[in-house]
Design an enzyme around this catalytic site. Structure first.
Site, PDB file in Angstrom:
ATOM      1  N   LYS A 136       0.871  -1.187   0.000  1.00 55.55           N
ATOM      2  CA  LYS A 136       0.000   0.000   0.000  1.00 55.55           C
ATOM      3  C   LYS A 136       0.900   1.226   0.000  1.00 55.55           C
ATOM      4  O   LYS A 136       2.041   1.163   0.444  1.00 55.55           O
ATOM      5  CB  LYS A 136      -0.876   0.005   1.257  1.00 55.55           C
ATOM      6  CG  LYS A 136      -2.103   0.872   1.147  1.00 55.55           C
ATOM      7  CD  LYS A 136      -3.222   0.182   0.404  1.00 55.55           C
ATOM      8  CE  LYS A 136      -4.372   1.124   0.137  1.00 55.55           C
ATOM      9  NZ  LYS A 136      -5.550   0.435  -0.448  1.00 55.55           N
ATOM     10  N   ASP A 176      -6.880   4.308  -4.831  1.00 54.23           N
ATOM     11  CA  ASP A 176      -7.569   4.176  -3.540  1.00 54.23           C
ATOM     12  C   ASP A 176      -8.204   5.537  -3.298  1.00 54.23           C
ATOM     13  O   ASP A 176      -8.411   6.302  -4.262  1.00 54.23           O
ATOM     14  CB  ASP A 176      -6.580   3.784  -2.428  1.00 54.23           C
ATOM     15  CG  ASP A 176      -7.272   3.403  -1.128  1.00 54.23           C
ATOM     16  OD1 ASP A 176      -7.961   2.374  -1.091  1.00 54.23           O
ATOM     17  OD2 ASP A 176      -7.160   4.157  -0.136  1.00 54.23           O
TER      18      ASP A 176
HETATM   19  P1  NDP Z   1     -12.926   7.771  -3.214  1.00 56.90           P
HETATM   20  O1  NDP Z   1     -11.847   8.748  -3.023  1.00 56.90           O
HETATM   21  O2  NDP Z   1     -13.486   7.542  -4.581  1.00 56.90           O
HETATM   22  O3  NDP Z   1     -14.158   8.145  -2.251  1.00 56.90           O
HETATM   23  C1  NDP Z   1     -13.993   8.215  -0.869  1.00 56.90           C
HETATM   24  C2  NDP Z   1     -15.309   8.642  -0.269  1.00 56.90           C
HETATM   25  O4  NDP Z   1     -15.228   8.539   1.136  1.00 56.90           O
HETATM   26  C3  NDP Z   1     -15.676  10.091  -0.568  1.00 56.90           C
HETATM   27  O5  NDP Z   1     -17.066  10.230  -0.627  1.00 56.90           O
HETATM   28  C4  NDP Z   1     -15.109  10.817   0.641  1.00 56.90           C
HETATM   29  O6  NDP Z   1     -15.740  12.055   0.936  1.00 56.90           O
HETATM   30  C5  NDP Z   1     -15.406   9.833   1.735  1.00 56.90           C
HETATM   31  N1  NDP Z   1     -14.427  10.006   2.822  1.00 56.90           N
HETATM   32  C6  NDP Z   1     -13.085   9.877   2.759  1.00 56.90           C
HETATM   33  N2  NDP Z   1     -12.526  10.152   3.951  1.00 56.90           N
HETATM   34  C7  NDP Z   1     -13.557  10.437   4.773  1.00 56.90           C
HETATM   35  C8  NDP Z   1     -13.639  10.790   6.132  1.00 56.90           C
HETATM   36  N3  NDP Z   1     -12.548  10.887   6.895  1.00 56.90           N
HETATM   37  N4  NDP Z   1     -14.882  11.004   6.658  1.00 56.90           N
HETATM   38  C9  NDP Z   1     -16.003  10.891   5.883  1.00 56.90           C
HETATM   39  N5  NDP Z   1     -15.980  10.573   4.589  1.00 56.90           N
HETATM   40  C10 NDP Z   1     -14.778  10.346   4.045  1.00 56.90           C
HETATM   41  O7  NDP Z   1     -12.403   6.392  -2.583  1.00 56.90           O
HETATM   42  P2  NDP Z   1     -12.890   4.918  -2.866  1.00 56.90           P
HETATM   43  O8  NDP Z   1     -14.355   4.879  -3.078  1.00 56.90           O
HETATM   44  O9  NDP Z   1     -11.997   4.345  -3.889  1.00 56.90           O
HETATM   45  O10 NDP Z   1     -12.517   4.191  -1.492  1.00 56.90           O
HETATM   46  C11 NDP Z   1     -13.437   4.113  -0.386  1.00 56.90           C
HETATM   47  C12 NDP Z   1     -12.973   3.028   0.570  1.00 56.90           C
HETATM   48  O11 NDP Z   1     -12.911   1.772  -0.111  1.00 56.90           O
HETATM   49  C13 NDP Z   1     -11.582   3.222   1.184  1.00 56.90           C
HETATM   50  O12 NDP Z   1     -11.565   2.659   2.481  1.00 56.90           O
HETATM   51  C14 NDP Z   1     -10.692   2.375   0.274  1.00 56.90           C
HETATM   52  O13 NDP Z   1      -9.498   1.981   0.908  1.00 56.90           O
HETATM   53  C15 NDP Z   1     -11.608   1.206   0.019  1.00 56.90           C
HETATM   54  N6  NDP Z   1     -11.296   0.413  -1.157  1.00 56.90           N
HETATM   55  C16 NDP Z   1     -11.300   0.975  -2.415  1.00 56.90           C
HETATM   56  C17 NDP Z   1     -11.029   0.191  -3.516  1.00 56.90           C
HETATM   57  C18 NDP Z   1     -11.143   0.734  -4.899  1.00 56.90           C
HETATM   58  O14 NDP Z   1     -11.099  -0.084  -5.849  1.00 56.90           O
HETATM   59  N7  NDP Z   1     -11.305   2.023  -5.110  1.00 56.90           N
HETATM   60  C19 NDP Z   1     -10.642  -1.221  -3.371  1.00 56.90           C
HETATM   61  C20 NDP Z   1     -10.744  -1.742  -2.028  1.00 56.90           C
HETATM   62  C21 NDP Z   1     -11.026  -0.927  -0.977  1.00 56.90           C
HETATM   63  P3  NDP Z   1     -14.906  13.423   0.779  1.00 56.90           P
HETATM   64  O15 NDP Z   1     -14.868  13.677  -0.699  1.00 56.90           O
HETATM   65  O16 NDP Z   1     -15.676  14.425   1.555  1.00 56.90           O
HETATM   66  O17 NDP Z   1     -13.537  13.162   1.363  1.00 56.90           O
END
Ligand code: NDP
Length: 457
Positions: A136, A176
């Protein structure tokens, strides 16, 4: 004291001693300690009568990354100011394949968070059945509010250091939080420019330059396939189920879309500003609108309430107070605490599936388990993302591109296999499946046995 109680007491004593060592060696790293504890609590009882793992210090070795890179990332903003961020790559475990895992760009990024993610990734990648180790990386850079040019300059500077540590057979990063198609494009362009090689060194690439169909959708779709499998295994189905989802990024929007396709009702989405609630369930048109809002206009989820009459915005709140049958935390780590868990349980939630990485605090996981709520852990539920990344690597190596239907059926099959491995290792004598223990043990066995074959490396 009965024999099994005596064994339990001994196992707990080992676990306690082991965790003391982990805490001592990794001070100030609460997320990493939490992730190791969660795995160790399942593995210690399993290996209690298998001395080869103790004698070869497998769990101790697994909790140390093979290598950590930590580097300066200087870049220039649009006003001409020089800015400096921290970049990282944690190469955690390569026992069963090249390091593989995403890059996260978020102000909260630090070594503890990346070690927890890299450690978890090792077990998750093992569960997919593909030959991928765990890693990571990322930076404490915040892409929010930055221009495309600023993001490009940052990504180029980041890759100017990272390129020497990665490679298609060594370490293959992906996206991510904060790293989507735009960032992967900038980083792949810089890697190709520096090395003069066009290889599958990153996944999540654009379809024009070696990306795989279904990769964008894979994590959210895969999570819903897993949730459907859990419900069906318990004799239930997704049909008509109300589902609360947090986040509004890649994982959340695709999970919402697949919920709809599988006959469920996605009721909520969120971002760090609050959550939106649609009591009728979001339509495909509304989900497409949110995707455009987040990926193109880079706006805030509150704007959905201004656009659609049947959507309400709840500022500063998380969606766990809404009455649902299933919950899918899909934003970030530790976003469901014990109070949220108590509310969900009081409102009759049947299943919780972690689509984000470690979104539930340990106390919340314990509460779900105690209340007999089906609980799908992240390393199983969201493994579809890295699974299709693995398939992107295969396509890049063979220089071919599979079609969407083929990839969708591979993803669906992979999620079924992961589910069945959890059932195999996690079915309790009392009947229900402990998916957390099942996923941890199934992921552990393959990595641990490969490590045993290599001797003490
Ligand atoms: P994105 O950046 O596309 O979206 C993240 C989302 O989570 C946004 O809506 C963001 O809102 C919100 N968010 C992030 N930090 C916070 C916080 N501290 N409090 C509240 N909301 C928050 O990321 P992904 O959708 O790709 O990833 C989401 C999760 O899934 C993560 O845990 C990631 O590690 C996991 N994941 C992702 C994969 C992938 O293929 N993308 C694969 C496996 C796991 P805001 O814009 O306000 O920050």
């Amino acid at each position: 004291m009965s024999k099994s109680h005596a064994t339990d007491a001994k196992t707990n004593e080992y676990l306690e001693r082991y965790m003391e060592g982990v805490e001592h060696r990794n001070p100030g790293e609460p997320e990493f300690q939490q992730a190791v504890f969660e795995v160790a609590a399942s593995i210690f009882p399993y290996i209690a009568d298998k001395p080869k793992y103790h004698e070869n210090q497998i769990l101790e070795r697994m909790a140390e990354p093979e290598r950590v890179m930590y580097f300066r990332v200087p870049w220039t903003d649009d006003e001409g100011n020089v800015r400096t961020n921290r970049g990282f790559r944690v190469q955690f475990n390569s026992a069963i394949g090249p390091y593989k895992g995403g890059l996260r760009f978020h102000p909260s990024v630090n070594l503890s968070i990346l070690k927890f993610l890299g450690y978890e990734q090792t077990f998750k990648n093992s569960l997919t059945g593909l030959p991928m180790g765990g890693g990571k990386g990322g930076a404490n850079f915040n892409p929010k509010g930055k221009s495309d040019n600023e993001v490009m300059r940052f990504c180029q500077s980041f890759m100017t250091e990272l390129y020497r540590h990665i490679g298609e057979d060594t370490d293959v990063p992906a996206g991510d939080i904060g790293v989507g198609g735009r960032e992967i494009g900038y980083m792949f362009g810089q890697y190709k420019r520096i090395t003069n090689r066009f290889v599958g060194v990153l996944t999540g690439k654009g379809l024009e330059f070696g990306g795989s169909k279904m990769r964008t959708e894979a994590t959210g779709y895969g999570a819903m396939f897993f949730l459907r499998n859990m419900l069906e295994h318990a004799g239930d189905s997704l049909e008509g189920k109300r589902v609360s989802i947090s986040g509004s990024g890649n994982v959340a929007t695709h999970a919402a879309e697949k919920t709809l396709q599988l006959g469920g009702k996605p009721l909520t989405l969120s971002d760090s500003g609050g959550f939106v609630h649609c009591a009728d369930g979001f339509t495909q048109e509304q989900i497409d609108w949110v995707k455009e809002l987040k990926n193109v206009r880079r706006g805030r989820i509150s704007e959905a309430a201004a656009e659609f009459n049947n959507i309400e915005f709840h500022e500063g709140k998380r969606p766990w107070g809404v009455e649902v049958d299933c919950a899918l935390p899909s934003a970030t780590q530790n976003e469901v605490n014990s109070d949220d868990a108590a509310t969900l349980i009081k409102n009759g939630v049947k299943a919780v599936a972690e689509a984000a990485n470690m979104p539930c605090e340990q106390a919340a996981v314990d509460a779900f388990t105690e209340a007999n709520v089906m609980f799908g852990p992240a390393k199983a539920v969201n493994a579809g993302g890295v699974g299709v990344s693995g398939l992107e690597m295969s396509q890049n190596s063979a220089r071919i591109a599979w079609d969407e239907d083929h990839l969708r059926s591979l993803l669906e099959g992979m999620m079924k296999d992961i589910h069945d491995s959890c059932v195999e290792y996690g079915t309790q004598e009392s009947g229900p499946v402990n998916y957390l223990a099942g996923a941890n043990i199934a992921g552990f066995v393959k990595v641990a046995d490969a490590m045993l074959s290599y001797g003490h490396v």
